[in-house]
Motif scaffolding. Structure first.
Motif, PDB file in Angstrom:
ATOM      1  N   SER A 230       0.832  -1.213   0.000  1.00  0.00           N
ATOM      2  CA  SER A 230       0.000   0.000   0.000  1.00  0.00           C
ATOM      3  C   SER A 230       0.860   1.254   0.000  1.00  0.00           C
ATOM      4  O   SER A 230       0.514   2.252  -0.650  1.00  0.00           O
ATOM      5  CB  SER A 230      -0.937  -0.003   1.209  1.00  0.00           C
ATOM      6  N   ASP A 353      -4.779  -3.946  -4.250  1.00  0.00           N
ATOM      7  CA  ASP A 353      -5.332  -4.547  -3.031  1.00  0.00           C
ATOM      8  C   ASP A 353      -6.354  -5.635  -3.374  1.00  0.00           C
ATOM      9  O   ASP A 353      -6.379  -6.703  -2.754  1.00  0.00           O
ATOM     10  CB  ASP A 353      -5.996  -3.479  -2.165  1.00  0.00           C
ATOM     11  N   ARG A 354      -7.197  -5.347  -4.356  1.00  0.00           N
ATOM     12  CA  ARG A 354      -8.226  -6.320  -4.742  1.00  0.00           C
ATOM     13  C   ARG A 354      -7.609  -7.567  -5.356  1.00  0.00           C
ATOM     14  O   ARG A 354      -8.077  -8.696  -5.104  1.00  0.00           O
ATOM     15  CB  ARG A 354      -9.215  -5.675  -5.724  1.00  0.00           C
ATOM     16  N   LYS A 356      -4.766  -8.877  -4.599  1.00  0.00           N
ATOM     17  CA  LYS A 356      -4.227  -9.683  -3.507  1.00  0.00           C
ATOM     18  C   LYS A 356      -5.346 -10.389  -2.732  1.00  0.00           C
ATOM     19  O   LYS A 356      -5.178 -11.521  -2.266  1.00  0.00           O
ATOM     20  CB  LYS A 356      -3.386  -8.801  -2.574  1.00  0.00           C
ATOM     21  N   GLU A 357      -6.490  -9.731  -2.603  1.00  0.00           N
ATOM     22  CA  GLU A 357      -7.635 -10.384  -1.961  1.00  0.00           C
ATOM     23  C   GLU A 357      -8.109 -11.576  -2.802  1.00  0.00           C
ATOM     24  O   GLU A 357      -8.398 -12.655  -2.262  1.00  0.00           O
ATOM     25  CB  GLU A 357      -8.785  -9.383  -1.812  1.00  0.00           C
ATOM     26  N   ILE A 358      -8.186 -11.381  -4.101  1.00  0.00           N
ATOM     27  CA  ILE A 358      -8.625 -12.456  -4.999  1.00  0.00           C
ATOM     28  C   ILE A 358      -7.645 -13.629  -4.939  1.00  0.00           C
ATOM     29  O   ILE A 358      -8.052 -14.798  -4.923  1.00  0.00           O
ATOM     30  CB  ILE A 358      -8.769 -11.915  -6.435  1.00  0.00           C
ATOM     31  N   GLN A 360      -5.832 -14.532  -2.442  1.00  0.00           N
ATOM     32  CA  GLN A 360      -6.048 -15.236  -1.177  1.00  0.00           C
ATOM     33  C   GLN A 360      -7.331 -16.053  -1.211  1.00  0.00           C
ATOM     34  O   GLN A 360      -7.368 -17.203  -0.745  1.00  0.00           O
ATOM     35  CB  GLN A 360      -6.093 -14.225  -0.025  1.00  0.00           C
ATOM     36  N   GLU A 361      -8.383 -15.476  -1.780  1.00  0.00           N
ATOM     37  CA  GLU A 361      -9.661 -16.176  -1.852  1.00  0.00           C
ATOM     38  C   GLU A 361      -9.573 -17.456  -2.667  1.00  0.00           C
ATOM     39  O   GLU A 361     -10.254 -18.450  -2.376  1.00  0.00           O
ATOM     40  CB  GLU A 361     -10.721 -15.248  -2.463  1.00  0.00           C
TER      41      GLU A 361
END
Length: 462
Positions: A230, A353-354, A356-358, A360-361
């Motif tokens: 970030s 950020d999104r 990295k979330e994807i 992980q998901e």
């Protein structure tokens, strides 16, 4: 039943016609579609604009599909001959037609390699700044057709921004030139811009005129290291919106650094890095200090811009080795289709950020890197191609990332083009009305539908 293409033998071409298995196999795919492989019925190696004109006129009369082919470095299947027919190889159009140093212009055949263009004008102190990273292996015709860009886009724009005019052959064989050698024109419809990014679906590019730039007297390259991802993305956005005059600003996240460390046996800190390059003719230190002051407000750990070319190359080696590192990380894993979404610079941090979330998901390793200064993010998943469940997770993640970029007012592709790989996102990005307009343009240019059929525009639902 094979298509009768015997008419080609009577066209008196400067180039050659090949029905050989090796040539047909070579023209059956591009870099990203080796496992697809659709062989054309014949390959025509054009050596002149006249060759292209004769082939298209004859093919159009017979409704034979023609797929333009250049260096084959595309990543979205744009060169696949989906309906077989003719693969029209344009690499033989590799002449430097004219160099005009007084006007800072060059006219070249569509088959000229980008780095060869720069070599041709180097003695005049000139160059074409916006070449993509593949500029040493890809042709200028392919760059125009896919609306290519590269690391220096943040300062110099895309290849198309330097395009003055383009010689094309229409589907019926007529030859014309769109654009002007004047630096600006407001005369008539801007047909040149329609050709940019059309991927051979509207006409075939045979030559182009570019404006050139003088080579900068001062070049400095280096690397900034940040505490968090970030921090890095916020620093990039801050530098761009503050007006730092940077030629290149590239992101590399900690996952990408990990891959490079394993590949090169280095011990770089596995934290986010931003690679920068500055161009100037004087006072370059002032711009570097300005950039450093902005980075410092975002938890900057290190800012290293060495003086020597050798040290600069060493620092940048990590960024340049990402793809090689990924390919060699673990023998049973390979890269998924590479993404190249682009968003407004204010949305760059949220997009990363999104992603990295994807990742992980879906329990995937998805390194993030790319031409951050213009909001362009590159990524891929590392997957086992023999694991269908993992491949499915990767495919789902890829779609979710593209959709996230579009929702952030971005685009499905910043520089790779649509081909067949990203057709599914076209209506979501542009809307049905715009797609209808695009289809009308396609019909006007190519009423018989022979030019690179099945590309760019999504299939019409019955």
């Amino acid at each position: 039943m094979s298509t009768d293409l015997s008419f080609l033998d009577s066209l008196s071409l400067d180039g050659r016609i090949s029905r050989g298995s090796s040539d047909r196999t070579e023209h059956a795919s591009d870099w990203q579609t080796r496992d697809v492989g659709i062989e054309p019925d014949v390959v025509v190696f054009a050596h002149s604009t006249e060759d292209v004109s004769r082939v298209l006129a004859a093919a159009n009369d017979r409704s034979i599909p023609v797929t333009p082919y250049a260096a084959g470095t595309g990543l979205e299947g744009g060169a696949l001959p989906l309906q077989k027919g003719i693969s029209l190889d344009l690499t033989g159009l590799n002449e430097i037609r004219s160099i005009r140093p007084a006007d800072q212009q060059i006219t070249v055949g569509a088959g000229v390699i980008g780095s060869d263009l720069n070599d041709a004008v180097a003695k005049h102190g000139l160059y074409l700044p916006p070449l993509p990273a593949s500029g040493s292996i890809s042709t200028v015709g392919g760059m125009i057709a896919t609306d290519a860009s590269g690391m220096q886009t943040v300062k110099y724009g895309e290849v198309a921004d330097w395009l003055l005019d383009v010689e094309v052959v229409l589907a019926d064989g007529r030859v014309t030139t769109f654009g002007s050698k004047a630096r600006k024109t407001s005369s008539g419809y801007n047909l040149k811009e329609l050709v940019v990014g059309s991927e051979g679906t509207l006409c075939v590019i045979t030559a182009a005129t570019f404006r050139l730039a003088g080579r900068p007297a001062q070049i400095r390259r280096g690397r900034a290291v940040f505490e968090t991802l970030s921090d890095a993305t916020a620093a990039i956005a801050d530098a761009i919106t503050s007006g730092v005059d940077v030629a290149t600003i590239e992101l590399m996240d900690s996952d990408a650094t990990m891959l490079v460390n394993a590949h090169s046996e280095t011990d770089l800190p596995e934290v986010p890095m931003v690679f920068v390059e500055f161009h100037a003719n004087h006072h370059i230190e002032e711009e570097i200090e300005f950039c450093q002051s902005i980075f410092a407000s975002h938890n900057l750990r290190e800012f290293d811009l060495p003086e020597s070319e050798r040290e600069m190359d060493a620092i940048w080696e990590a960024r340049e080795n990402i793809t090689y590192a990924a390919a060699e990380w673990k023998p049973h894993l390979r890269e998924s289709e590479p993404g190249d979404v682009t968003v407004p610079i204010s949305a760059y941090g949220p997009l990363v950020d999104r992603v990295k979330e994807i990742a992980q998901e879906h329990d995937l390793l998805i390194p993030c890197f790319g031409h951050a200064g213009d909001g362009n993010l590159h990524y891929f998943a590392l997957l086992n191609p023999d694991d269908p469940e993992m491949v499915a997770r990767s495919d789902a993640a890829y779609e979710e990332i593209v959709e996230a970029a579009i929702k952030l007012d971005g685009t499905a592709t910043g520089e790779h083009g649509i081909g067949i790989g990203k057709q599914k996102f076209m209506e979501q990005e542009h809307g049905s009305v715009s797609i209808d307009v695009m289809r009308s343009i396609k019909d006007a240019f190519d009423p018989n539908g022979i030019l690179n059929p099945g590309k760019v525009l999504p299939p019409v639902n019955d």
